[in-house]
Design an enzyme around this catalytic site. Sequence first.
Site, PDB file in Angstrom:
ATOM      1  N   SER A  90     -10.721  -0.302   3.341  1.00 23.15           N
ATOM      2  CA  SER A  90     -10.128  -0.807   4.580  1.00 23.15           C
ATOM      3  C   SER A  90      -9.527   0.334   5.384  1.00 23.15           C
ATOM      4  O   SER A  90      -8.829   1.184   4.836  1.00 23.15           O
ATOM      5  CB  SER A  90      -9.008  -1.800   4.261  1.00 23.15           C
ATOM      6  OG  SER A  90      -9.537  -2.872   3.537  1.00 23.15           O
ATOM      7  N   ARG A  94       0.810  -1.235   0.000  1.00 28.81           N
ATOM      8  CA  ARG A  94       0.000   0.000   0.000  1.00 28.81           C
ATOM      9  C   ARG A  94       0.840   1.281   0.000  1.00 28.81           C
ATOM     10  O   ARG A  94       0.460   2.284   0.597  1.00 28.81           O
ATOM     11  CB  ARG A  94      -0.967   0.034   1.198  1.00 28.81           C
ATOM     12  CG  ARG A  94      -1.971  -1.086   1.200  1.00 28.81           C
ATOM     13  CD  ARG A  94      -2.986  -0.963   0.069  1.00 28.81           C
ATOM     14  NE  ARG A  94      -3.830  -2.132   0.023  1.00 28.81           N
ATOM     15  CZ  ARG A  94      -3.560  -3.216  -0.742  1.00 28.81           C
ATOM     16  NH1 ARG A  94      -2.517  -3.243  -1.535  1.00 28.81           N
ATOM     17  NH2 ARG A  94      -4.356  -4.253  -0.736  1.00 28.81           N
ATOM     18  N   GLU A 145      -4.569   2.722   7.296  1.00 29.37           N
ATOM     19  CA  GLU A 145      -4.241   2.850   5.875  1.00 29.37           C
ATOM     20  C   GLU A 145      -4.749   4.210   5.378  1.00 29.37           C
ATOM     21  O   GLU A 145      -4.318   4.725   4.359  1.00 29.37           O
ATOM     22  CB  GLU A 145      -4.955   1.709   5.138  1.00 29.37           C
ATOM     23  CG  GLU A 145      -4.381   1.365   3.792  1.00 29.37           C
ATOM     24  CD  GLU A 145      -5.089   0.158   3.168  1.00 29.37           C
ATOM     25  OE1 GLU A 145      -5.204  -0.898   3.819  1.00 29.37           O
ATOM     26  OE2 GLU A 145      -5.527   0.292   2.022  1.00 29.37           O
TER      27      GLU A 145
END
Length: 303
Positions: free
Chosen positions: A225, A178, A295
Amino acid sequence: MWLKDLDKKLEELNIIFKVDEPLAPYTSIKIGGPCKRMIFPEKEKSLLKILKFLENSEIPFFVLGGGSKLLVSDKGFEGVVINFCKFKGIEITEENEKKIILKILAGTRINEIIGMGIRKGFGGLEFLGGIPATLGGAIKMNAGAFGNTISQLVKNIRIYKNGKIKNIKSEESLWEYRKFKENGIVISTELEMERMEKERVKELLKKYLEKRKKTQPLFEKTFGSVFKNPPTYYAGALIEACNLKGYQIGSAKISEKHANFIVNLGDAKAEDVLQLIKLVQEKVFLKFGIKLEPEVNFLGCSL
Ligand SMILES: Cc1cc2nc3c(=O)[nH]c(=O)nc-3n(C[C@H](O)[C@H](O)[C@H](O)COP(=O)(O)OP(=O)(O)OC[C@H]3O[C@@H](n4cnc5c(N)ncnc54)[C@H](O)[C@@H]3O)c2cc1C
């Protein structure tokens, strides 16, 4: 004072802008107060000029893609938001019977790239189908799903950094989970797509969308998420094991469908979401000794 100079510059460069624009409508979780100016560059030349101007004038600014991984403070942001939504376009630069190379501007939506694949017969990005992201945001976050990441398709990236344009050839060492490790603003990217029957692209897209719909609250106000998966664990499973599904603070709720999603039920505040994130971190740490790392990107607020 800087606002006056900025407005003059924006007019000179023919860049559309909005004053005291609320950010909530530009994010997928629909939360966030106003920014001083929201600007909508369309051409690379004017984008680069305004970036240089903002840097030289030391005006705080933030680059906004699809706003699908972003929590903005209820008080907003005392600076300039560069909204990339008009900085878009896809050009085919090379093609043969197996591959097709696309040069894509950073504000182009992922769904537009997939849509072009369905029309022209190429694929590769279907695993990201349905997410409201731009290419620039997806690159910056190394967006991924179902065992794939966008980095696998990237050939070259053109970024703006410290007043200069840099062309970067993609290689494995530049990417991590990510994250695209190179700092700077993504201007455009070359993706290598695979030649595919149109029906095959549609089939793949359908398959991935169905998987998402089954497991994620795809049509609610969320930012995907909330936490990164810690090594060898799924954040969602850890949160679920703490019995937090459905837990609510204000109008922010942990999704019943997927524990790693926070849903804005209507009028949630950034503060509700921040409290919920902290609570999840505390509970998971107490039970498993694992510190979940968000995130989500934060603008004007922090944990
Ligand atoms: C329903 C839903 C499902 C999702 N599913 C997934 C999934 O399966 N996998 C996944 O990885 N993510 C998923 N996401 C999250 C999100 O779509 C991704 O993180 C995406 O990469 C964010 O892109 P964006 O354009 O919306 O970026 P934004 O949210 O606008 O910005 C994210 C960050 O990137 C920066 N940024 C944006 N554009 C640029 C640019 N041009 N140059 C430099 N920096 C830039 C911003 O400043 C910010 O720091 C989902 C989100 C939702 C709402």
